[in-house]
Design an enzyme around this catalytic site. Structure first.
Site, mmCIF file in Angstrom:
data_model
loop_
_atom_site.group_PDB
_atom_site.id
_atom_site.type_symbol
_atom_site.label_atom_id
_atom_site.label_comp_id
_atom_site.label_asym_id
_atom_site.label_seq_id
_atom_site.Cartn_x
_atom_site.Cartn_y
_atom_site.Cartn_z
ATOM 1 N N LYS A 114 0.813 -1.213 0.000
ATOM 2 C CA LYS A 114 0.000 0.000 0.000
ATOM 3 C C LYS A 114 0.850 1.267 0.000
ATOM 4 O O LYS A 114 0.468 2.256 -0.612
ATOM 5 C CB LYS A 114 -0.962 0.009 1.204
ATOM 6 C CG LYS A 114 -2.006 -1.097 1.101
ATOM 7 C CD LYS A 114 -3.157 -0.929 2.064
ATOM 8 C CE LYS A 114 -4.142 -2.073 1.868
ATOM 9 N NZ LYS A 114 -5.448 -1.838 2.405
ATOM 10 N N LYS A 197 -4.464 -9.826 -7.861
ATOM 11 C CA LYS A 197 -5.791 -9.866 -7.228
ATOM 12 C C LYS A 197 -6.658 -8.715 -7.726
ATOM 13 O O LYS A 197 -6.166 -7.634 -8.040
ATOM 14 C CB LYS A 197 -5.673 -9.865 -5.703
ATOM 15 C CG LYS A 197 -5.377 -8.531 -5.069
ATOM 16 C CD LYS A 197 -5.750 -8.530 -3.571
ATOM 17 C CE LYS A 197 -5.597 -7.128 -3.004
ATOM 18 N NZ LYS A 197 -6.210 -6.921 -1.716
ATOM 19 N N LYS A 200 -9.453 -2.532 -5.953
ATOM 20 C CA LYS A 200 -9.814 -1.171 -6.335
ATOM 21 C C LYS A 200 -8.554 -0.319 -6.533
ATOM 22 O O LYS A 200 -8.433 0.413 -7.495
ATOM 23 C CB LYS A 200 -10.650 -0.555 -5.215
ATOM 24 C CG LYS A 200 -11.263 0.763 -5.575
ATOM 25 C CD LYS A 200 -12.659 0.543 -6.081
ATOM 26 C CE LYS A 200 -13.320 1.859 -6.451
ATOM 27 N NZ LYS A 200 -14.688 1.618 -6.928
HETATM 28 P P1 ADP Z 1 -9.244 -3.894 -0.669
HETATM 29 O O1 ADP Z 1 -8.330 -5.067 -0.465
HETATM 30 O O2 ADP Z 1 -9.906 -3.875 -2.019
HETATM 31 O O3 ADP Z 1 -8.600 -2.591 -0.263
HETATM 32 P P2 ADP Z 1 -10.376 -4.260 1.915
HETATM 33 O O4 ADP Z 1 -8.978 -4.194 2.388
HETATM 34 O O5 ADP Z 1 -11.398 -3.381 2.557
HETATM 35 O O6 ADP Z 1 -10.449 -4.051 0.357
HETATM 36 O O7 ADP Z 1 -10.835 -5.760 1.990
HETATM 37 C C1 ADP Z 1 -12.107 -6.163 2.375
HETATM 38 C C2 ADP Z 1 -12.136 -7.667 2.400
HETATM 39 O O8 ADP Z 1 -12.163 -8.175 1.057
HETATM 40 C C3 ADP Z 1 -10.921 -8.299 3.061
HETATM 41 O O9 ADP Z 1 -11.358 -9.393 3.840
HETATM 42 C C4 ADP Z 1 -10.087 -8.781 1.919
HETATM 43 O O10 ADP Z 1 -9.286 -9.884 2.259
HETATM 44 C C5 ADP Z 1 -11.145 -9.145 0.895
HETATM 45 N N1 ADP Z 1 -10.644 -9.048 -0.491
HETATM 46 C C6 ADP Z 1 -10.196 -7.929 -1.102
HETATM 47 N N2 ADP Z 1 -9.832 -8.191 -2.378
HETATM 48 C C7 ADP Z 1 -10.068 -9.516 -2.581
HETATM 49 C C8 ADP Z 1 -9.907 -10.402 -3.710
HETATM 50 N N3 ADP Z 1 -9.446 -9.962 -4.886
HETATM 51 N N4 ADP Z 1 -10.246 -11.696 -3.555
HETATM 52 C C9 ADP Z 1 -10.745 -12.163 -2.362
HETATM 53 N N5 ADP Z 1 -10.913 -11.382 -1.273
HETATM 54 C C10 ADP Z 1 -10.583 -10.077 -1.367
HETATM 55 NA NA NA Z 2 -7.337 -5.930 1.576
#
Ligand code: ADP
Ligand code: NA
Length: 330
Positions: A114, A197, A200
């Protein structure tokens, strides 16, 4: 009843959740309501680790809560709240900061990912320590299970380490949680870059299925998903990551097994698979979008759900914090 506890949080930064969030995490939140005493929160304190426009943050926090309800969280069967409404998170977060080694925190790969995006020197100390706030988020509720995607596994390990450390130094206080990761959907991949993965912040815009996108946009993204030069629909994550990702999404949304899908599409082309999958995803997101807007259009109900959630969450969090403070001599 003494059901095991589940706890998880999701950031409001994104506005619309994406299919990776849904399949990797939110779907499990919904399922665990049946078996666990479940706490789910929109983690707005985590969102401010990177700069936020206050108006957008406030709107996205509500939008996130509306989407969680639209996905099937039922305020009668789980506790849904906003992290900043429960001040104990920041308070136990500080305690956990004081228990964590600098080197230990430095090993968190999510920070490396990040902060790389912003240039390591521009990253805030809050971003560096956000996994430690997450430790407090989990321990406050004495959670047994933490439903997350694979990218969060290391943070749950840190949570276990810190809980054990605290218990050892100050006496039994915290439940040691375990990650609840559903292997098949632990990582949903970017449709344009199926080795990375779906994300966003990190992925490609065209490879990201936002749950609130217009159906036409969703359809187009799925139809232009990257596959391979073979013409065989087979699950093989190494040789055929794009097709395998499509099969995973298809299988999870319909309940059909991968083997059944391989059979169903034997001798058919990628176009047929994509067209069908586009229909399935659109059929899923259309009522989801509608329900989300219904919650947004009724701000009083939404506010009341979140206020009740915060009250229920706070009762548990305050008890845990009081115990921890007492053990620490605070
Ligand atoms: P991001 O990773 O998009 O910033 P968050 O950190 O808020 O979003 O993650 C929210 C949840 O979604 C977490 O439990 C994370 O592990 C899961 N997650 C995020 N991206 C993926 C993905 N590509 N596949 C499976 N789970 C995911
Ligand atoms: Na995440």
């Amino acid at each position: 009843a003494n059901r095991p506890r589940a706890l998880s949080g999701i950031q409001p930064t994104s506005g619309s959740f994406h299919l990776g969030n849904y399949l990797g995490a939110i779907r499990q939140y919904v399922a665990l309501q049946e078996t666990h005493d479940s706490f789910y929160m929109v983690v707005d304190l985590h969102a401010i680790t990177v700069p936020q426009d206050p108006k957008d943050l406030r709107a996205n926090t509500r939008l996130s809560a509306a989407q969680l309800l639209a996905a099937g969280l039922d305020p009668e069967r789980c506790t849904l709240f906003v992290q900043s409404h429960v001040p104990e998170h920041a308070q136990l977060g500080w305690v956990m900061n004081c228990l964590t080694g600098f080197g230990e925190a430095s090993r968190m790969t999510q920070f490396k990912d990040k902060s790389a995006k912003q240039g390591a020197n521009n990253a805030t100390v809050g971003l560096f320590t956000y996994p430690i706030l997450q430790v407090a988020d989990i321990l406050l509720y004495q959670a047994d299970a933490v439903p997350v995607g694979e990218d969060q596994r290391q943070h749950i390990e840190l949570t276990r380490d810190l809980a054990e450390r605290f218990n050892q130094r100050y006496g039994q206080t915290f439940t040691i949680p375990a990650p609840h990761i559903v292997k098949e959907v632990a990582k949903i991949y970017d449709l344009q870059d199926p080795m990375a993965k779906m994300s966003k912040s990190a992925g490609t815009p065209k490879g990201l299925i936002n749950l609130l996108d217009e159906p036409k946009v969703t359809e187009k993204k799925i139809k232009s998903a990257v596959t391979d030069t073979e013409a065989e629909i087979r699950f093989d994550t190494e040789k055929k990551p794009g097709v395998s990702n499509l099969l995973t999404i298809y299988s999870t949304l319909t309940g059909e097994t991968i083997a059944a899908l391989e059979e169903k599409y034997e001798g058919k082309g990628y176009g047929a698979l994509k067209t069908d999958l586009a229909g399935i995803v659109v059929d899923f997101v259309t009522p989801f979008r509608q329900r989300t807007h219904e919650y947004l259009d009724d701000p009083e109900t939404l506010d009341s759900i979140l206020a009740k959630g915060a009250e229920k969450a706070r009762a548990v969090a305050a008890e845990t914090l009081a115990q921890a403070y007492d053990r620490l001599g605070l």
